[in-house]
Design an enzyme around this catalytic site. Structure first.
Site, PDB file in Angstrom:
ATOM      1  N   TYR A 144      68.901  47.770  48.003  1.00  0.00           N
ATOM      2  CA  TYR A 144      68.423  49.141  47.845  1.00  0.00           C
ATOM      3  C   TYR A 144      67.064  49.345  48.516  1.00  0.00           C
ATOM      4  O   TYR A 144      66.711  50.449  48.896  1.00  0.00           O
ATOM      5  CB  TYR A 144      68.295  49.502  46.363  1.00  0.00           C
ATOM      6  CG  TYR A 144      69.559  50.022  45.733  1.00  0.00           C
ATOM      7  CD1 TYR A 144      70.711  49.255  45.692  1.00  0.00           C
ATOM      8  CD2 TYR A 144      69.597  51.287  45.159  1.00  0.00           C
ATOM      9  CE1 TYR A 144      71.861  49.732  45.103  1.00  0.00           C
ATOM     10  CE2 TYR A 144      70.746  51.779  44.561  1.00  0.00           C
ATOM     11  CZ  TYR A 144      71.882  50.997  44.544  1.00  0.00           C
ATOM     12  OH  TYR A 144      73.022  51.472  43.954  1.00  0.00           O
ATOM     13  N   LYS A 201      76.579  36.228  44.182  1.00  0.00           N
ATOM     14  CA  LYS A 201      77.596  35.895  45.194  1.00  0.00           C
ATOM     15  C   LYS A 201      77.065  34.672  45.933  1.00  0.00           C
ATOM     16  O   LYS A 201      76.876  34.682  47.170  1.00  0.00           O
ATOM     17  CB  LYS A 201      77.823  37.105  46.120  1.00  0.00           C
ATOM     18  CG  LYS A 201      78.982  36.954  47.096  1.00  0.00           C
ATOM     19  CD  LYS A 201      80.365  36.970  46.453  1.00  0.00           C
ATOM     20  CE  LYS A 201      81.435  36.697  47.494  1.00  0.00           C
ATOM     21  NZ  LYS A 201      82.788  36.517  46.897  1.00  0.00           N
ATOM     22  N   ASP A 234      82.741  38.948  42.279  1.00  0.00           N
ATOM     23  CA  ASP A 234      84.137  39.391  42.361  1.00  0.00           C
ATOM     24  C   ASP A 234      84.898  38.967  41.114  1.00  0.00           C
ATOM     25  O   ASP A 234      85.724  39.710  40.569  1.00  0.00           O
ATOM     26  CB  ASP A 234      84.818  38.897  43.648  1.00  0.00           C
ATOM     27  CG  ASP A 234      84.567  37.429  43.947  1.00  0.00           C
ATOM     28  OD1 ASP A 234      83.674  36.820  43.315  1.00  0.00           O
ATOM     29  OD2 ASP A 234      85.268  36.864  44.806  1.00  0.00           O
ATOM     30  N   ASP A 258      74.792  48.097  39.838  1.00  0.00           N
ATOM     31  CA  ASP A 258      75.225  49.484  40.014  1.00  0.00           C
ATOM     32  C   ASP A 258      76.742  49.567  39.909  1.00  0.00           C
ATOM     33  O   ASP A 258      77.291  50.379  39.168  1.00  0.00           O
ATOM     34  CB  ASP A 258      74.758  49.994  41.391  1.00  0.00           C
ATOM     35  CG  ASP A 258      75.239  51.407  41.666  1.00  0.00           C
ATOM     36  OD1 ASP A 258      75.090  52.257  40.770  1.00  0.00           O
ATOM     37  OD2 ASP A 258      75.769  51.653  42.765  1.00  0.00           O
ATOM     38  N   ASP A 262      79.239  50.930  36.405  1.00  0.00           N
ATOM     39  CA  ASP A 262      80.244  52.002  36.426  1.00  0.00           C
ATOM     40  C   ASP A 262      81.585  51.478  35.922  1.00  0.00           C
ATOM     41  O   ASP A 262      82.280  52.137  35.150  1.00  0.00           O
ATOM     42  CB  ASP A 262      80.441  52.560  37.853  1.00  0.00           C
ATOM     43  CG  ASP A 262      79.573  53.790  38.124  1.00  0.00           C
ATOM     44  OD1 ASP A 262      78.456  53.836  37.576  1.00  0.00           O
ATOM     45  OD2 ASP A 262      80.014  54.674  38.882  1.00  0.00           O
TER      46      ASP A 262
HETATM   47  C1  IPM Z   1      72.828  54.810  39.230  1.00  0.00           C
HETATM   48  C2  IPM Z   1      73.161  55.709  40.395  1.00  0.00           C
HETATM   49  C3  IPM Z   1      72.070  55.597  41.448  1.00  0.00           C
HETATM   50  C4  IPM Z   1      71.996  54.144  41.902  1.00  0.00           C
HETATM   51  C5  IPM Z   1      72.254  56.535  42.662  1.00  0.00           C
HETATM   52  C6  IPM Z   1      72.387  57.969  42.236  1.00  0.00           C
HETATM   53  C7  IPM Z   1      71.159  56.355  43.674  1.00  0.00           C
HETATM   54  O1  IPM Z   1      74.409  55.396  40.900  1.00  0.00           O
HETATM   55  O2  IPM Z   1      71.766  55.001  38.613  1.00  0.00           O
HETATM   56  O3  IPM Z   1      73.635  53.940  38.911  1.00  0.00           O
HETATM   57  O4  IPM Z   1      72.750  53.735  42.793  1.00  0.00           O
HETATM   58  O5  IPM Z   1      71.175  53.407  41.354  1.00  0.00           O
HETATM   59 MG    MG Z   2      75.466  53.969  39.784  1.00  0.00          MG
END
Ligand code: IPM
Ligand code: MG
Length: 369
Positions: A144, A201, A234, A258, A262
């Site tokens: 990032y 990884k 993975d 990240d 999710d």
């Molecule tokens: C998160 C989001 C952010 C990230 C984006 C919106 C930049 O996906 O907070 O998980 O990738 O960190």
């Molecule tokens: Mg995210």
């Protein structure tokens, strides 16, 4: 009456403003119950800031965040500001910029399953038993923030075999960055089930091999009482849907965290249930893990619970109001147990009269408080 707790609100874009209203509603109720005053200072971040000032993170916003006792951010981004042009500002730069500027290197994402929501998850109930994990995501390093760019007129890079463009991003981790996030994870594990999965990884990436070395060094020197398991990313992606209850604390770098958070959010039924706390040395920031959901913005149907669970984290980490945080958590649990659902966490069994919008959900939580 104690001094007011100053909260910097960053409603941002999309559903951000709607869920911020619910957070303030709930904070005011908690303040009244605990004889505490919360004061709010609203500032611009993301797309709305680009529109107003040209910058996704105006100086005034950083000043407001630094002056506050805690920052509550809702969501940023949307199709209006989507661009692949590297010279145009993006809302996400505001979010990444404020994380970096406030030194928020540790992002905690608790994946907690409310019993009433077992049916809302995409996994079968038998796979969800015992799910209670904490993702500790490194937030100010890795790909990032590594060097990135485009090179023009690179021979052989063009689609036709001629010269063309090439782009690169760099995954970089320094020892100190790995050390400090490892300590956060091990400390958290000691207050939980004493187990840490370190996700990397290392079979491919040099940065992951350093990650693994440093995590083990910290572990052996200071935390040998905590169980440490290395896992390749993975494999983690697979294990999260195969046997999620094996995880207590998962510590990982920025991009893996990240992606995996999710994925893990679906264990809880919805991305709309995942809160987060971003901690560093100064003012902490709290935000739901979900995005600005432009497709449902302005309709009053967004799930405010990840935002309210972020408020719970704020009460704990910034204000040491553990009693109030427990009360809020129980209130949310009760609202869900009574069957109330926003549409993202509803299932075929949800009766129409239990389907509620953003503001009703906030009201229900306040009533429970
Ligand atoms: C998160 C989001 C952010 C990230 C984006 C919106 C930049 O996906 O907070 O998980 O990738 O960190
Ligand atoms: Mg995210």
């Amino acid at each position: 009456m104690t001094n007011p707790r100053r909260i910097c609100l960053l409603p941002g874009d999309g559903i951000g403003p709607e869920i911020t209203v619910e957070a303030v509603k709930v904070l005011d109720a908690i303040g009244a119950l605990n004889d505490v005053t919360f004061s709010y200072d609203e500032a611009l971040l993301g797309g709305i800031a680009i529109d107003a000032t040209g910058s996704p993170l105006p100086d005034a916003t950083l000043d407001a965040a630094r002056a506050a006792d805690a920052v509550l951010l809702a969501a940023i981004g949307g199709p209006k500001w989507d661009t692949t042009d590297p010279d145009k500002p993006r809302p996400e730069q505001g979010l990444l910029g404020i994380r970096k500027a406030l030194g928020l290197f540790a992002n905690l994402r608790p994946v907690k399953l409310f019993p009433a929501l077992v049916g809302a998850s995409s996994l079968k109930p038998e796979h969800l038993e015992g799910v209670d994990m904490l993702i500790v995501r490194e937030l100010t390093g890795g790909i990032y923030f590594g060097e990135r760019g485009r090179e023009r007129d690179v021979p052989g890079a063009g689609a036709d075999g001629g010269s063309g463009m090439r782009a690169y991003d760099t995954e970089v981790y320094a020892e100190y960055e790995i050390e400090r996030i490892a300590r956060i994870a091990f400390d958290a594990a000691r207050t939980r089930r004493n187990k840490v999965h370190s996700v990397d990884k290392a079979n491919v990436l040099e940065s992951s091999r350093l990650w693994r070395e440093v995590v083990h060094r910290v572990h052996d020197a200071e935390y040998s009482d905590v169980e440490l398991v290395d896992q390749l990313v993975d494999n983690s992606a697979m294990q999260l849907v195969r046997w999620p209850a094996q995880f207590d604390v998962m510590v990982t770098g920025n991009i893996f965290g990240d992606i995996l958070s999710d994925e893990a959010s679906m264990l809880t039924g919805s991305l709309g249930m995942l809160a987060s706390a971003s901690l560093g040395d100064g003012t902490a920031l709290y935000e739901p893990s979900h995005g600005s959901a432009p497709d449902i913005a302005g309709q009053g149907v967004a799930n405010p619970l990840a935002m309210l669970l972020s408020v719970e984290l704020m009460l704990r980490h910034s204000f040491e109001m553990h009693g109030a945080a427990d009360t809020l958590s129980t209130a949310i649990e009760n609202v869900l147990a009574e069957g109330w659902r926003t549409r993202d966490i509803a299932d075929e069994g949800t009766p129409a009269d239990r389907l509620v919008g953003t503001s009703e959900m906030g009201d229900l939580v306040v009533t429970q408080l």
